[in-house]
Design a protein around this motif. Structure first.
Motif, short mmCIF file in Angstrom:
data_model
loop_
_atom_site.label_atom_id
_atom_site.label_comp_id
_atom_site.label_asym_id
_atom_site.label_seq_id
_atom_site.Cartn_x
_atom_site.Cartn_y
_atom_site.Cartn_z
N LEU A 1 14.58 36.21 -17.33
CA LEU A 1 13.16 35.95 -17.60
C LEU A 1 12.94 34.46 -17.86
N THR B 1 12.97 32.46 -14.52
CA THR B 1 11.75 32.58 -13.71
C THR B 1 10.58 31.90 -14.40
N PHE B 2 10.52 31.99 -15.74
CA PHE B 2 9.41 31.35 -16.44
C PHE B 2 9.50 29.84 -16.27
N HIS C 1 10.62 28.28 -13.70
CA HIS C 1 10.20 27.93 -12.35
C HIS C 1 8.70 27.95 -12.18
#
Lengths: 334, 143
Positions: B9, B12-13, B15
């Protein structure tokens, strides 16, 4: 009496319009979030930063050719997309978006129907959405939709149970099935503090109920083409999508009501901001969380999905209920 | 079990806020290499005559069979300095693989490739990709 009906109708209309707005911009948010997570930009061409993309998508879907599978079971085939949107709209009726306001000397609660079995009603209604998927899968008369529909049915039965059990803890603490009562209970402290495990289990089960990654077995693109909506096109396909995003919105709204303090502001000095705005902000946060999950995790294998549900989540949910009960007895709550 | 999930998580956060690597193509274009093999042109010499003498080597060497040409005489040496020009010279861009063999094969440097890669044409049908000599010929005074 008539005034009450008119007020309820107006409230429903407003809520429905807001829901459709959330659905439209939910699709855009999904594409934007997925884009940025993958270092892309997402839709950018229609309007500033692609803000008019949902309109363009809707227009496009209206003008698409409506292809009907010739060997399909016509009645169910037409019925399935209609059912897809119904549960979300039905559930809308019991969700409180704010405290009561006084307009023209009349006290109006910001909930369409404050019924004392709101949560039971929600559970009952949300189980409906599996019919759309199973009907769609069955009536298409094609192997991939059928497999998707069957998987969906099994997944729903498993996770519906866990969803219900995770909510039990909240109901035990509050002592009421009414969503308004549950939100009132959280005026000083959010329920997620009392019931962290229940919140996690609820979010997992809700993601599974919504057929979203990492639980999107019913429409696993890489194995089942498109899953239950493979044979659908044009507005019928759009209805399935509408239903999916409406369900996401409603599930997020329920999570906000149950665990995140509903319309109450998290800090007391921020309470001048009206309740519905807090509600919308929290809803968007949960909605974003669902998108974030989808673009982070890969899909479960089917047996892992079942094992995860029955061997881990179910005992955890039961332990949560037992622990809640034990603590309540110790504190002399009952 | 929970640790790796949270790590995922977090990645992805992170990015979400990184600048996108996307080039907004029709509005922005990436620079093209100097030796990029794009659209062909048929060259003209200093007097404005066609360099191509219709020897047919490009047609012979073309692995995709995209080039078709037919020669003609030019006794007055008006359009060519060797008395022979290509009457028709056609490249089928639906077949061309942009290998550049035609450029290598040409003994007179009459056909070269430009860096222009935008060959799409509006409307359906591959016949729009069948280009004739007028289209291929170096514009007088331009390019």
């Amino acid at each position: 009496m008539i005034v009450a009906i008119v007020i309820a109708a107006i409230k429903l209309l407003i809520l429905f319009a807001v829901l459709m707005l959330f659905v439209a911009y939910g699709t855009l948010a999904e594409r934007k979030v997925s884009g940025h997570i993958q270092d892309r930009l997402g839709p950018y061409h229609c309007g500033p930063h692609g803000l008019l993309q949902p309109l363009a998508d809707g227009l496009k879907l209206f003008f698409k050719e409506d292809i009907v599978a010739s060997e399909s079971d016509k009645i169910l085939y037409y019925l399935a997309p209609m059912i897809a949107i119904v549960p979300a709209v039905l559930a809308l009726g019991v969700i409180p978006v704010g405290d009561s306001v006084t307009l023209f000397g009349r006290k109006i609660g910001l909930v369409v129907a404050d019924i004392n079995v709101a949560l039971l009603y929600l559970l009952a209604v949300s189980s409906f959405s599996v019919y759309a998927i199973v009907f769609g899968g069955w009536s298409s008369n094609s192997k991939y939709p059928l497999l998707g529909g069957l998987r969906s049915a099994a997944q729903f039965i498993s996770y519906e149970l866990i969803l219900g059990l995770s909510i039990m803890g909240v109901i035990m603490v509050v002592g009421s099935f009414s969503l308004v009562d549950i939100v009132h209970y959280q005026k000083s402290m959010w329920m997620v503090v009392y019931q962290p495990l229940a919140f996690i289990i609820y979010m997992i089960a809700a993601t599974a109920e919504l057929n979203r990654l990492p639980f999107d077995l019913p429409e696993a693109e890489s194995e089942l083409v498109g899953g239950y909506h493979t044979e659908y096109s044009s507005m019928k396909f759009a209805m399935f999508f509408l239903g999916e995003y409406a369900n996401m919105t409603v599930t997020s709204a329920v999570a906000v009501c149950l665990f995140l303090g509903g319309w109450y502001s998290p800090l007391s000095f921020l309470s001048w901001i009206p309740g519905p705005i807090w509600f919308a902000l929290k809803l968007m946060a949960v909605f974003f969380f669902l998108l974030w999950l989808r673009w982070t995790y890969p899909r479960f294998r089917y047996d892992q999905l079942m094992v995860f549900s029955w061997k881990y989540l179910l005992p955890l949910a039961l332990v949560n209920i037992l622990a809640t009960g034990g603590v309540m007895i110790l504190l002399g709550g009952i | 079990m929970v640790g790796p999930l949270l790590k995922g998580l977090r990645v992805t956060f992170g990015h979400l806020f990184k600048p996108a690597v996307t080039v907004k193509y029709p509005y922005e274009k990436r620079p093209v290499a100097e030796r990029y093999r794009g659209r062909h042109i048929l060259k003209l010499d200093e007097d404005g005559r066609e360099k191509c003498c219709a020897c047919g080597l490009c047609e012979a060497v073309c692995p995709a069979g995209a080039i078709t040409l037919y020669g003609a005489e030019d006794p007055e040496f008006k359009r060519s300095d060797v008395g022979k020009i290509a009457e028709t010279y056609e490249i089928d861009y639906a077949r061309c693989i942009f290998c550049g063999y035609c450029v290598d094969a040409c003994p007179r440097g009459a056909i070269i490739m430009t860096t222009d890669y935008e060959l799409t044409v509006p409307g359906p049908g591959r016949r729009h990709l069948y280009k004739d000599k007028d289209w291929l010929l170096e514009k007088r005074g331009g390019e």
